[in-house]
Each structure stands twice: as C-alpha cells, then as structure tokens.
Write a protein that holds these residues in place. Structure first.
Motif, PDB file in Angstrom:
ATOM      1  N   PRO A 161       0.805  -1.232   0.000  1.00 20.58           N
ATOM      2  CA  PRO A 161       0.000   0.000   0.000  1.00 20.58           C
ATOM      3  C   PRO A 161       0.835   1.279   0.000  1.00 20.58           C
ATOM      4  O   PRO A 161       0.469   2.255  -0.664  1.00 20.58           O
ATOM      5  CB  PRO A 161      -0.829  -0.124   1.282  1.00 20.58           C
ATOM      6  CG  PRO A 161      -0.968  -1.596   1.501  1.00 20.58           C
ATOM      7  CD  PRO A 161       0.346  -2.174   1.048  1.00 20.58           C
ATOM      8  N   GLU A 162       1.963   1.291   0.732  1.00 22.36           N
ATOM      9  CA  GLU A 162       2.797   2.486   0.786  1.00 22.36           C
ATOM     10  C   GLU A 162       3.371   2.823  -0.589  1.00 22.36           C
ATOM     11  O   GLU A 162       3.372   3.994  -1.008  1.00 22.36           O
ATOM     12  CB  GLU A 162       3.958   2.292   1.771  1.00 22.36           C
ATOM     13  CG  GLU A 162       3.556   1.769   3.150  1.00 22.36           C
ATOM     14  CD  GLU A 162       3.498   0.256   3.204  1.00 22.36           C
ATOM     15  OE1 GLU A 162       4.544  -0.402   3.195  1.00 22.36           O
ATOM     16  OE2 GLU A 162       2.362  -0.265   3.268  1.00 22.36           O
ATOM     17  N   THR A 198       0.527   3.995  -2.928  1.00 20.47           N
ATOM     18  CA  THR A 198       0.146   5.380  -2.685  1.00 20.47           C
ATOM     19  C   THR A 198       1.118   6.352  -3.338  1.00 20.47           C
ATOM     20  O   THR A 198       0.711   7.360  -3.937  1.00 20.47           O
ATOM     21  CB  THR A 198       0.079   5.654  -1.170  1.00 20.47           C
ATOM     22  OG1 THR A 198      -0.845   4.747  -0.569  1.00 20.47           O
ATOM     23  CG2 THR A 198      -0.387   7.071  -0.904  1.00 20.47           C
ATOM     24  N   LYS A 199       2.404   6.070  -3.252  1.00 24.49           N
ATOM     25  CA  LYS A 199       3.405   6.919  -3.894  1.00 24.49           C
ATOM     26  C   LYS A 199       3.213   6.941  -5.405  1.00 24.49           C
ATOM     27  O   LYS A 199       3.381   7.983  -6.051  1.00 24.49           O
ATOM     28  CB  LYS A 199       4.810   6.428  -3.539  1.00 24.49           C
ATOM     29  CG  LYS A 199       5.193   6.684  -2.089  1.00 24.49           C
ATOM     30  CD  LYS A 199       6.603   6.178  -1.800  1.00 24.49           C
ATOM     31  CE  LYS A 199       6.971   6.417  -0.338  1.00 24.49           C
ATOM     32  NZ  LYS A 199       8.334   5.914  -0.023  1.00 24.49           N
ATOM     33  N   ILE A 207      -6.457   4.155   1.636  1.00 27.13           N
ATOM     34  CA  ILE A 207      -5.633   4.661   0.535  1.00 27.13           C
ATOM     35  C   ILE A 207      -5.863   6.160   0.358  1.00 27.13           C
ATOM     36  O   ILE A 207      -4.923   6.924   0.085  1.00 27.13           O
ATOM     37  CB  ILE A 207      -5.929   3.902  -0.770  1.00 27.13           C
ATOM     38  CG1 ILE A 207      -5.477   2.442  -0.659  1.00 27.13           C
ATOM     39  CG2 ILE A 207      -5.266   4.581  -1.970  1.00 27.13           C
ATOM     40  CD1 ILE A 207      -3.984   2.239  -0.502  1.00 27.13           C
ATOM     41  N   THR A 208      -7.099   6.601   0.526  1.00 27.52           N
ATOM     42  CA  THR A 208      -7.405   8.028   0.420  1.00 27.52           C
ATOM     43  C   THR A 208      -6.688   8.814   1.518  1.00 27.52           C
ATOM     44  O   THR A 208      -6.107   9.873   1.263  1.00 27.52           O
ATOM     45  CB  THR A 208      -8.924   8.265   0.522  1.00 27.52           C
ATOM     46  OG1 THR A 208      -9.581   7.586  -0.558  1.00 27.52           O
ATOM     47  CG2 THR A 208      -9.254   9.754   0.439  1.00 27.52           C
ATOM     48  N   ALA A 233      -3.957   7.951   3.033  1.00 30.18           N
ATOM     49  CA  ALA A 233      -2.523   7.917   2.735  1.00 30.18           C
ATOM     50  C   ALA A 233      -2.177   8.852   1.576  1.00 30.18           C
ATOM     51  O   ALA A 233      -1.140   9.528   1.594  1.00 30.18           O
ATOM     52  CB  ALA A 233      -2.095   6.485   2.411  1.00 30.18           C
ATOM     53  N   LEU A 234      -3.053   8.904   0.577  1.00 30.78           N
ATOM     54  CA  LEU A 234      -2.821   9.785  -0.571  1.00 30.78           C
ATOM     55  C   LEU A 234      -2.906  11.252  -0.144  1.00 30.78           C
ATOM     56  O   LEU A 234      -2.150  12.099  -0.646  1.00 30.78           O
ATOM     57  CB  LEU A 234      -3.835   9.491  -1.670  1.00 30.78           C
ATOM     58  CG  LEU A 234      -3.609  10.161  -3.028  1.00 30.78           C
ATOM     59  CD1 LEU A 234      -2.250   9.794  -3.604  1.00 30.78           C
ATOM     60  CD2 LEU A 234      -4.718   9.779  -4.009  1.00 30.78           C
ATOM     61  N   GLN A 265       0.410  11.945   1.309  1.00 28.11           N
ATOM     62  CA  GLN A 265       1.433  11.935   0.260  1.00 28.11           C
ATOM     63  C   GLN A 265       1.384  13.214  -0.580  1.00 28.11           C
ATOM     64  O   GLN A 265       2.420  13.734  -1.010  1.00 28.11           O
ATOM     65  CB  GLN A 265       1.237  10.713  -0.640  1.00 28.11           C
ATOM     66  CG  GLN A 265       2.285  10.520  -1.707  1.00 28.11           C
ATOM     67  CD  GLN A 265       3.637  10.096  -1.131  1.00 28.11           C
ATOM     68  OE1 GLN A 265       3.709   9.416  -0.131  1.00 28.11           O
ATOM     69  NE2 GLN A 265       4.714  10.535  -1.767  1.00 28.11           N
TER      70      GLN A 265
END
Length: 290
Positions: A36-37, A40-41, A67-68, A70-71, A74
């Motif tokens: 997931p990390e 996301t990048k 994911i949202t 994390a985004l 980011q």
C-alpha cells in the motif's frame, strides 16, 4: 507437568500463527505484488485515480478510505474526491453537509443516498468534511438513465436546459468499441431486440459520460482526483476512463480494479483476469455489507 502444558500451548500458538489469513493483496499490471505504501506513492503521480469496487464488499470500502487517507498525506492535502454514488443534482446538499450547514440526518432526508451509505461511503464523506476537501457528486440522476433505457438517448433532447445540465453534453457517443459494452450486449442474448439492447447500453453510457465530464470539470492543477465507482465503470480501461480518454488523451489516469478470489494466498487469478494499472485481490468470502 507445568512444562508439558507450556509446550502444548506453545505448539498451539505456533500452529495458529502458521495459518496466514490474507484480507487483500494489490498487484501491478505486470502481476507484481505491491505494498500500500508503494501504491500510494505511485498514485500521487496521476491526475485521476479510479478506485473500482464491489459495492457490498467491506474490505474494498475500508481500503478506499485508507488509501485516500494515505494519498492525502502523500499529496499534502492536494486531492479531490468524487463518487458514482452521488448524483449531480444532489451536489448542493452534499456541499451543505461538507460545510457544516447540514447534519447527517438532514443530508439523509434531502439527498438520494445509497442504502449502504452509512457503512460504506459516509467515512469517505466525513474524511472530506474533516479535511475541508471537495467531494464531487459525479453521476447522472438515475431518472435520466432510466428514461434512456426505456426511450433511448434521443428522448433526452426534449428535456429543459436545467435538466440537461445534470447530464453530459449531448449528443453522447455510444459505441461497442468501448470496453465492457460488448459484454453487456452479450449478456442480453443474441435474440434480444437491437433497439432495446442499444438503449440499455446507452443508459450505461450516459452514466459513464456524465461521470467523465464531472471529473474533468473539477480537475485542478497539481491535485489528484480520486474517484470511487463500481468496478464495471472503469474495468479494462473502459467506461469513465474511455470517455475521458476521448476528450483529453494527455491526462494521466490510473485504474484500480478489484477481483474476488477463493485462493487463500490471493495470488493473481488464472481465469477471468484482465488487469489494469493496479489490481486488488480480495477474498470471495469477505464480509458483505448487504
């Protein structure tokens, strides 16, 4: 005796840990597992991200939220949210909730929310509210899709200008070159009336075209627009993706498709698997929200 009991407990504990219960696995288009990390990048590099879903799958919705979140981190908050589950003519009600003018009950009473809104979409809307993000109601009001299925696309030309503002600009191109649409035709059978078949496909097309137009109209430079939609609306780079590509082929778009699997290790499926940019494999027996 005490030592024997301790050994038995240790063996049981190790046996339990040996069983790996996987809840999800992301893969790239080439079939490489991606965390997931890293995902996301990668997503942060795109203008538009389509996050496909099976509407009733709990882990699918949870991952959309994570994911949202994390985004958002980011991109330093530079994201816009949008969803199939909200229709254009309910944008003002959605905005009033996001701005604090409506409470949850008023939104529920004034907008056409899906039956699984509270469990599956409210967390996303509340995240947007907390972070003061835009959340775009992208879909066509369902009454116009229903009208198209019954009377055809041409019937929309008779609508008043205000009604047309909730629909992608007419005329809308409908073609079986769009991925997914030939599959819809096949589903209806070889002996189905041709006009009924095309009206049925056209009803899908006005949803896809309207969501595409809604997304493009709300794009902002430097921001990633993440859109939540049923898997069918972006699978195989069709649907919404296809309509945006016709209008602006230079936009950088990513599709996350979802597949259910009976395989405990959630490996890439061997059958009925046409990957997109990123692919989410989830257990077939995952808890359903309805």
């Amino acid at each position: 005796m005490k030592n024997i009991f301790s050994i038995i407990l240790f063996v049981i504990f190790c046996s339990l840990n040996a069983q790996d219960f996987k809840a999800y696995q992301f893969y790239t288009q080439k079939g490489k597992a991606i965390k997931p990390e890293k995902l996301t990048k990668e997503l942060a590099q795109y203008d538009i991200v389509f996050f496909g879903e099976n509407h009733n799958n709990s882990i699918n919705h949870w991952l959309q939220l994570k994911i949202t979140e994390a985004l958002y981190q980011q991109k330093n908050g530079q994201i816009t949210l949008g969803a199939e589950m909200f229709e254009r003519d309910n944008q003002s009600q959605l905005n009033d909730y996001l701005n604090g003018k409506f409470d949850a009950k008023t939104l529920k009473d004034s907008a056409r929310l899906w039956s699984n809104y509270a469990t599956d979409y409210k967390p996303l809307v509340d995240f947007a509210k907390a972070k003061k993000l835009s959340f775009i109601a992208t879909n066509v009001p369902r009454r116009y899709a229903s009208q198209t299925a019954k009377e055809g696309l041409e019937s929309l030309n008779k609508l008043p200008a205000k009604d047309k503002s909730y629909i992608a600009q007419l005329p809308i191109k409908v073609t079986l070159e769009t991925p997914g649409y030939p599959e819809m035709k096949k589903m209806m059978g070889d002996h189905a009336d041709e006009m009924k078949v095309m009206n049925f496909i056209s009803a899908q097309a006005i949803k896809d075209a309207t969501m595409a137009e809604s997304i493009v109209k709300n794009l902002q430079s430097g921001k990633t627009f993440i859109h939540y939609n049923g898997n069918y609306h972006s699978k195989e780079f069709g649907g919404i993706y296809w309509y945006i590509k016709q209008k602006n082929p230079n936009l950088k778009m990513a599709v996350i498709s979802v597949f259910e699997s009976e395989d405990a290790e959630l490996k890439v499926p061997e059958k009925d698997y046409i990957p997109t940019d990123f692919n989410l494999i989830i257990p077939e027996d995952m808890t359903k929200t309805y």
